[in-house]
Design an enzyme around this catalytic site. Structure first.
Site, PDB file in Angstrom:
ATOM      1  N   ARG A  56       3.943  10.831   4.943  1.00  0.00           N
ATOM      2  CA  ARG A  56       5.244  10.386   4.421  1.00  0.00           C
ATOM      3  C   ARG A  56       5.080   9.048   3.707  1.00  0.00           C
ATOM      4  O   ARG A  56       5.691   8.795   2.683  1.00  0.00           O
ATOM      5  CB  ARG A  56       6.287  10.280   5.554  1.00  0.00           C
ATOM      6  N   ASP A 180      19.546   5.243 -15.277  1.00  0.00           N
ATOM      7  CA  ASP A 180      19.099   6.638 -15.210  1.00  0.00           C
ATOM      8  C   ASP A 180      18.591   7.007 -16.601  1.00  0.00           C
ATOM      9  O   ASP A 180      19.369   7.123 -17.552  1.00  0.00           O
ATOM     10  CB  ASP A 180      20.293   7.529 -14.798  1.00  0.00           C
TER      11      ASP A 180
HETATM   12  C1  LIG Z   1      19.639  16.403 -12.975  1.00  0.00           C
HETATM   13  C2  LIG Z   1      20.041  15.002 -13.064  1.00  0.00           C
HETATM   14  C3  LIG Z   1      20.101  14.191 -11.927  1.00  0.00           C
HETATM   15  C4  LIG Z   1      19.843  14.742 -10.537  1.00  0.00           C
HETATM   16  O1  LIG Z   1      18.514  15.084 -10.355  1.00  0.00           O
HETATM   17  P1  LIG Z   1      18.014  16.289  -9.381  1.00  0.00           P
HETATM   18  O2  LIG Z   1      16.555  16.293  -9.624  1.00  0.00           O
HETATM   19  O3  LIG Z   1      18.717  17.517  -9.820  1.00  0.00           O
HETATM   20  O4  LIG Z   1      18.392  15.887  -8.001  1.00  0.00           O
HETATM   21  C5  LIG Z   1      20.442  12.869 -12.095  1.00  0.00           C
HETATM   22  N1  LIG Z   1      20.730  12.356 -13.312  1.00  0.00           N
HETATM   23  C6  LIG Z   1      20.672  13.110 -14.421  1.00  0.00           C
HETATM   24  C7  LIG Z   1      20.995  12.495 -15.737  1.00  0.00           C
HETATM   25  C8  LIG Z   1      20.346  14.450 -14.339  1.00  0.00           C
HETATM   26  O5  LIG Z   1      20.326  15.202 -15.441  1.00  0.00           O
END
Ligand SMILES: *Cc1c(COP(=O)(O)O)cnc(C)c1O
Length: 415
Positions: A56, A180
């Site tokens: 982990r 993000d």
């Molecule tokens: C898909 C997505 C997520 C979430 O990610 P997962 O891998 O599905 O948990 C977060 N932010 C954006 C912009 C995404 O497209």
């Protein structure tokens, strides 16, 4: 915590994509990092180990992937998680009850759900603002604000946040900027270079690129922040499995090649969509008609393959979604294959209808993830899917199935 090898930060993007974080395997010299399928590591004596105790905490396959993504983001430390949401949930564990977060109002539906349905119950507070306007971010800051979270470009409305401006606002108030970067990928946008403190990805999307795993990754530069994230990574345990890390590591080797083709296809398809429905109904950051095109050119080096298009009604959206043959009707994005979806009923179904309406995520909004297939085939597919779309004067002609339309002929000439 996985720190990049210093020499990995000097090479060009494509070279880093292929080599960063990886060294020939010591036993046989295998050029590919093995999948270390193990839960534990044999210790030589009490208190004597090779730096690996329990998987982990550390796994060599995961470390190679973490170093690779950290190098691509021009960061120092990477952390690979079991999903994008697991990654964000762990990032949020940096904060505590009473802390306030300023969040972009248009984010991935699952991000909003995590904040609104879960983390709010633990005493974190959130203010959602239109982060296209830095003044609105500044106005939402309170003495309790510990972070600004932006998704740029945003899902599915392709809104941009000025990363450098948001970083300045965060840092003036002693808060962190979390970005993000899933839609742009580090090939087109490097938030840490623009002042962000944490950049994260759903590696499920462009970084892996082959639609065969779920994962997340966070990258930072600051050593202290990295140490805090490492503690959470191990303590909360939402770590990437070795096989998923290996798949994603294989994926990043072609990130630069794939992104160039996603971008080229995205531009062609956006141009075609503008001819069909008008520029005001096509959300693509690479169009000069996009209200934030100048910002896109300033903070990104390309635009990628994500496009949303407003078709006006759910019936029209359903018509197109029901007729595509090369594009697949599916959630997700960023894979080599083209996907099409209706955000209101799919990825953003967890956002309440009134909120969706206020944001502009209508029932007629369709999102395209343009893959890397031959663009002529993608255009021809859309051409036939748009035929007979209700209420637009694009009536289906009986001969249309056999006869090349001018648009389809033009599309093929691009191949
Ligand atoms: C898909 C997505 C997520 C979430 O990610 P997962 O891998 O599905 O948990 C977060 N932010 C954006 C912009 C995404 O497209």
């Amino acid at each position: 915590m996985t720190r990049v090898f210093d020499e990995d930060l000097d090479a060009g993007f494509g070279t880093r994509a292929i080599h960063a974080g990886q060294r020939p395997e010591p036993l046989a010299g295998a050029i590919m990092t093995p999948v270390y399928l193990t839960s534990t590591y044999v210790q030589e004596g009490l208190g004597q180990n090779k730096g690996y105790e329990y998987a982990r905490g550390k796994n060599p396959t995961r470390e190679a992937f973490e170093r690779n993504v950290a190098a691509l983001e021009n960061g120092r430390h990477g952390f690979a998680f079991s999903s994008g949401m697991g990654c964000l949930d762990s990032i949020m564990k940096l904060f505590r009850s009473g802390d306030h977060i300023v969040c972009a109002e248009n984010v991935y539906g699952g991000t909003f759900r995590l904040f609104d349905k879960l983390l709010q119950n633990y005493g974190l507070t959130f203010t959602y603002v239109d982060t296209r306007d830095p003044q609105r971010i500044a106005d939402a800051m309170t003495p309790a604000t510990k972070a600004i979270l932006a998704e740029t470009p945003s899902n599915p409305l392709m809104r941009l946040t000025d990363i450098a401006a948001a970083a300045d606002i965060a840092h003036q108030r002693g808060a962190l900027l979390v970005v993000d970067n899933t839609f742009a990928s580090p090939y087109f946008q490097q938030p840490l270079e623009l002042g962000a403190d944490i950049v994260f990805h759903s590696t499920t999307k462009y970084l892996n690129g082959h639609s065969d795993m779920i994962g997340g990754c966070a990258v930072v530069r600051d050593d202290d922040l990295a140490a805090r994230l490492q503690f959470i990574h191990n303590a909360a345990g939402a770590v990437a499995g070795p096989f998923d890390a290996w798949l994603a590591l294989r994926g990043t080797k072609t990130l630069h090649l794939r992104m160039r083709q996603h971008d080229a296809n995205g531009r062609e398809i956006a141009k075609w969509l503008v001819e069909q429905v008008g520029a005001e109904n096509v959300y693509y950051i690479g169009l000069p008609s996009h209200p934030q095109y100048d910002l896109a050119c300033r903070q990104m080096s390309g635009f990628g393959g994500m496009i949303s298009v407003e078709l006006g009604t759910k019936e029209r959206a359903a018509h197109v979604l029901g007729k595509v043959r090369v594009f697949a009707l599916a959630e997700s994005l960023g894979g080599v294959e083209s996907l099409i979806s209706q955000p209101a009923g799919m990825t953003h179904a967890s956002v309440p209808p009134d909120r969706r309406a206020a944001l502009g995520i209508s029932d007629g909004l369709v999102r395209l993830s343009c893959g890397v297939e031959d663009v002529g085939d993608l255009l021809a597919d859309l051409e036939q899917a748009f035929e007979g779309i209700p209420g637009t004067g694009r009536t289906a002609r009986p001969e249309a199935r056999n006869e090349a339309t001018p648009q389809a002929a033009r599309a093929r000439s691009h191949v």
